[in-house]
Design an enzyme around this catalytic site. Structure first.
Site, PDB file in Angstrom:
ATOM      1  N   ASP A  24       0.271   1.426  26.451  1.00  0.00           N
ATOM      2  CA  ASP A  24      -0.065   0.075  26.013  1.00  0.00           C
ATOM      3  C   ASP A  24       1.182  -0.731  25.619  1.00  0.00           C
ATOM      4  O   ASP A  24       2.179  -0.168  25.172  1.00  0.00           O
ATOM      5  CB  ASP A  24      -1.019   0.181  24.807  1.00  0.00           C
ATOM      6  CG  ASP A  24      -1.755  -1.109  24.557  1.00  0.00           C
ATOM      7  OD1 ASP A  24      -1.693  -2.019  25.402  1.00  0.00           O
ATOM      8  OD2 ASP A  24      -2.399  -1.223  23.495  1.00  0.00           O
ATOM      9  N   TRP A  29       5.551  -6.709  25.915  1.00  0.00           N
ATOM     10  CA  TRP A  29       6.960  -6.417  26.210  1.00  0.00           C
ATOM     11  C   TRP A  29       7.537  -7.500  27.119  1.00  0.00           C
ATOM     12  O   TRP A  29       8.627  -8.011  26.876  1.00  0.00           O
ATOM     13  CB  TRP A  29       7.052  -5.040  26.873  1.00  0.00           C
ATOM     14  CG  TRP A  29       8.438  -4.559  27.206  1.00  0.00           C
ATOM     15  CD1 TRP A  29       9.254  -3.809  26.401  1.00  0.00           C
ATOM     16  CD2 TRP A  29       9.153  -4.779  28.428  1.00  0.00           C
ATOM     17  NE1 TRP A  29      10.437  -3.547  27.059  1.00  0.00           N
ATOM     18  CE2 TRP A  29      10.401  -4.135  28.305  1.00  0.00           C
ATOM     19  CE3 TRP A  29       8.865  -5.455  29.616  1.00  0.00           C
ATOM     20  CZ2 TRP A  29      11.360  -4.142  29.314  1.00  0.00           C
ATOM     21  CZ3 TRP A  29       9.819  -5.471  30.624  1.00  0.00           C
ATOM     22  CH2 TRP A  29      11.056  -4.822  30.465  1.00  0.00           C
ATOM     23  N   THR A  70     -11.954   1.109  32.982  1.00  0.00           N
ATOM     24  CA  THR A  70     -13.111   0.429  33.581  1.00  0.00           C
ATOM     25  C   THR A  70     -13.203  -1.010  33.059  1.00  0.00           C
ATOM     26  O   THR A  70     -13.781  -1.865  33.711  1.00  0.00           O
ATOM     27  CB  THR A  70     -14.412   1.197  33.246  1.00  0.00           C
ATOM     28  OG1 THR A  70     -14.367   1.596  31.883  1.00  0.00           O
ATOM     29  CG2 THR A  70     -14.567   2.430  34.113  1.00  0.00           C
ATOM     30  N   ASN A  72     -10.503  -2.865  32.491  1.00  0.00           N
ATOM     31  CA  ASN A  72      -9.374  -3.643  33.016  1.00  0.00           C
ATOM     32  C   ASN A  72      -9.753  -4.544  34.199  1.00  0.00           C
ATOM     33  O   ASN A  72      -8.981  -5.427  34.587  1.00  0.00           O
ATOM     34  CB  ASN A  72      -8.199  -2.735  33.409  1.00  0.00           C
ATOM     35  CG  ASN A  72      -7.435  -2.181  32.221  1.00  0.00           C
ATOM     36  OD1 ASN A  72      -6.858  -1.096  32.274  1.00  0.00           O
ATOM     37  ND2 ASN A  72      -7.415  -2.920  31.099  1.00  0.00           N
ATOM     38  N   TRP A  73     -10.954  -4.353  34.778  1.00  0.00           N
ATOM     39  CA  TRP A  73     -11.410  -5.246  35.855  1.00  0.00           C
ATOM     40  C   TRP A  73     -11.584  -6.668  35.340  1.00  0.00           C
ATOM     41  O   TRP A  73     -11.662  -7.613  36.117  1.00  0.00           O
ATOM     42  CB  TRP A  73     -12.744  -4.757  36.432  1.00  0.00           C
ATOM     43  CG  TRP A  73     -12.642  -3.467  37.186  1.00  0.00           C
ATOM     44  CD1 TRP A  73     -13.048  -2.237  36.734  1.00  0.00           C
ATOM     45  CD2 TRP A  73     -12.116  -3.247  38.505  1.00  0.00           C
ATOM     46  NE1 TRP A  73     -12.806  -1.273  37.696  1.00  0.00           N
ATOM     47  CE2 TRP A  73     -12.232  -1.870  38.798  1.00  0.00           C
ATOM     48  CE3 TRP A  73     -11.547  -4.086  39.477  1.00  0.00           C
ATOM     49  CZ2 TRP A  73     -11.813  -1.314  40.002  1.00  0.00           C
ATOM     50  CZ3 TRP A  73     -11.129  -3.524  40.678  1.00  0.00           C
ATOM     51  CH2 TRP A  73     -11.262  -2.156  40.935  1.00  0.00           C
ATOM     52  N   LEU A 199      -8.976   3.900  20.186  1.00  0.00           N
ATOM     53  CA  LEU A 199      -9.083   4.886  21.259  1.00  0.00           C
ATOM     54  C   LEU A 199      -9.433   4.215  22.588  1.00  0.00           C
ATOM     55  O   LEU A 199      -9.165   4.769  23.668  1.00  0.00           O
ATOM     56  CB  LEU A 199     -10.151   5.930  20.872  1.00  0.00           C
ATOM     57  CG  LEU A 199     -10.180   7.266  21.594  1.00  0.00           C
ATOM     58  CD1 LEU A 199      -8.803   7.885  21.721  1.00  0.00           C
ATOM     59  CD2 LEU A 199     -11.128   8.233  20.895  1.00  0.00           C
TER      60      LEU A 199
HETATM   61  C1  FPP Z   1      -1.769  -1.760  29.042  1.00  0.00           C
HETATM   62  O1  FPP Z   1      -0.796  -2.685  28.608  1.00  0.00           O
HETATM   63  C2  FPP Z   1      -1.371  -1.219  30.330  1.00  0.00           C
HETATM   64  C3  FPP Z   1      -2.104  -1.243  31.463  1.00  0.00           C
HETATM   65  C4  FPP Z   1      -3.452  -1.833  31.538  1.00  0.00           C
HETATM   66  C5  FPP Z   1      -1.576  -0.724  32.742  1.00  0.00           C
HETATM   67  C6  FPP Z   1      -0.804   0.560  32.654  1.00  0.00           C
HETATM   68  C7  FPP Z   1      -0.016   0.696  33.879  1.00  0.00           C
HETATM   69  C8  FPP Z   1       1.271   1.026  33.931  1.00  0.00           C
HETATM   70  C9  FPP Z   1       2.075   1.445  32.777  1.00  0.00           C
HETATM   71  C10 FPP Z   1       1.940   0.983  35.248  1.00  0.00           C
HETATM   72  C11 FPP Z   1       2.460   2.290  35.653  1.00  0.00           C
HETATM   73  C12 FPP Z   1       1.405   3.232  35.992  1.00  0.00           C
HETATM   74  C13 FPP Z   1       1.398   3.959  37.126  1.00  0.00           C
HETATM   75  C14 FPP Z   1       0.327   4.935  37.351  1.00  0.00           C
HETATM   76  C15 FPP Z   1       2.421   3.788  38.153  1.00  0.00           C
HETATM   77  P1  FPP Z   1      -1.196  -4.216  28.419  1.00  0.00           P
HETATM   78  O2  FPP Z   1      -0.930  -4.927  29.683  1.00  0.00           O
HETATM   79  O3  FPP Z   1      -2.605  -4.276  27.936  1.00  0.00           O
HETATM   80  O4  FPP Z   1      -0.211  -4.668  27.316  1.00  0.00           O
HETATM   81  P2  FPP Z   1      -0.506  -5.768  26.188  1.00  0.00           P
HETATM   82  O5  FPP Z   1      -1.540  -5.179  25.277  1.00  0.00           O
HETATM   83  O6  FPP Z   1       0.808  -5.940  25.519  1.00  0.00           O
HETATM   84  O7  FPP Z   1      -0.984  -7.001  26.895  1.00  0.00           O
END
Ligand code: FPP
Length: 248
Positions: A24, A29, A70, A72-73, A199
């Protein structure tokens, strides 16, 4: 000081067998750097590489990472597309490293609902690494803990309906064996960076006795040193599994 200097503080006989990570903080970032969110995900893939390397070096049996939930869609289509592209690029760039290091790639989640090309690509890499025994890298993709449990219950109900299983014979092992993680040890250590203390529907059944480690570092900045610190903190915990601890 490299991450190796942390090894002297680790008990190599009591390492976690399974580490699970909620990757996360990629969005925040990139936002902080005035970049688009995709850059954070890209940098997050580098952190995943580093975590995999360290886990292999330490002979950790399973590393499970939450790559796409699920839920994230609900993100903008452009971000989802970019993530899927990144997963595919990652599979291309990692296949050699996985094979060279005897790492089996497995997936948890309904991967059949991913775009066909990505699903096929994933299946190819899973097939090519199926013989690898030294470590499992488990990508949680289109994964939700409640969805996983619902699916397990449906599968069990079908067995009962067919007369293959008696309701009184349904045990905790029956349920575990119907989860995507069947055959894997439960996570000993669950890590969530980025300061969030939730979680988020991740490994709900499997994390019953996991030690939770939260860190304010964003996932793209989470390096081998941070992972070493998490392992050391885990080893300082008194895991009682509901029993009484040793008298101090
Ligand atoms: C959550 O951070 C992260 C994700 C939904 C995607 C995770 C994917 C990767 C780390 C890419 C690499 C993975 C592979 C398998 C190559 P967020 O975007 O929700 O962060 P935020 O809470 O700061 O917005």
């Amino acid at each position: 000081m490299t991450y190796h200097s942390y090894f002297s503080q680790m008990d190599m006989q009591r390492l976690p067998r399974h580490i699970a990570v909620i990757m996360d903080g990629n969005g925040r970032w990139s936002q902080k750097r005035g970049m688009i969110r995709g850059m954070g995900h890209k940098a997050g893939a580098e952190s995943l590489r580093a975590a995999t390397e360290l886990c292999r070096e330490l002979n950790i049996e399973v590393l499970t990472v939450y790559a796409f939930s699920t839920e994230n869609w609900k993100r903008p289509a452009a971000e989802i597309e970019l993530l899927f592209k990144l997963f595919s690029q990652y599979l291309d760039s990692e296949i050699k490293t996985l094979l060279d290091n005897d790492i089996q790639l497995v997936a948890s989640g309904d991967i059949s609902a991913l775009p066909e090309a990505l699903h096929k690509h994933l299946q190819q890499v899973m097939d090519k690494t199926a013989h690898c025994r030294s470590m499992k890298l488990n990508l949680a993709l289109n994964y939700g803990g409640r969805q996983e449990l619902t699916r397990a219950m449906q599968n069990i109900a079908v067995k009962v309906q067919k007369g293959e299983l008696q309701p009184q014979d349904i045990s905790m092992d029956t349920i575990s064996s119907e989860l995507y993680t069947a055959g894997m040890p439960d996570p000993d250590l669950l890590i969530r960076p980025s300061g969030e203390l939730r979680l988020s529907n991740f490994l709900l059944w499997q994390c019953a006795y996991s030690e939770f480690y939260f860190d304010d570092v964003m996932w793209p900045d989470f390096g081998k040193e941070d992972l070493c610190r998490a392992i050391i903190a885990y080893q300082q915990r008194d895991r009682r599994f509901g029993a009484v601890g040793e008298a101090k």
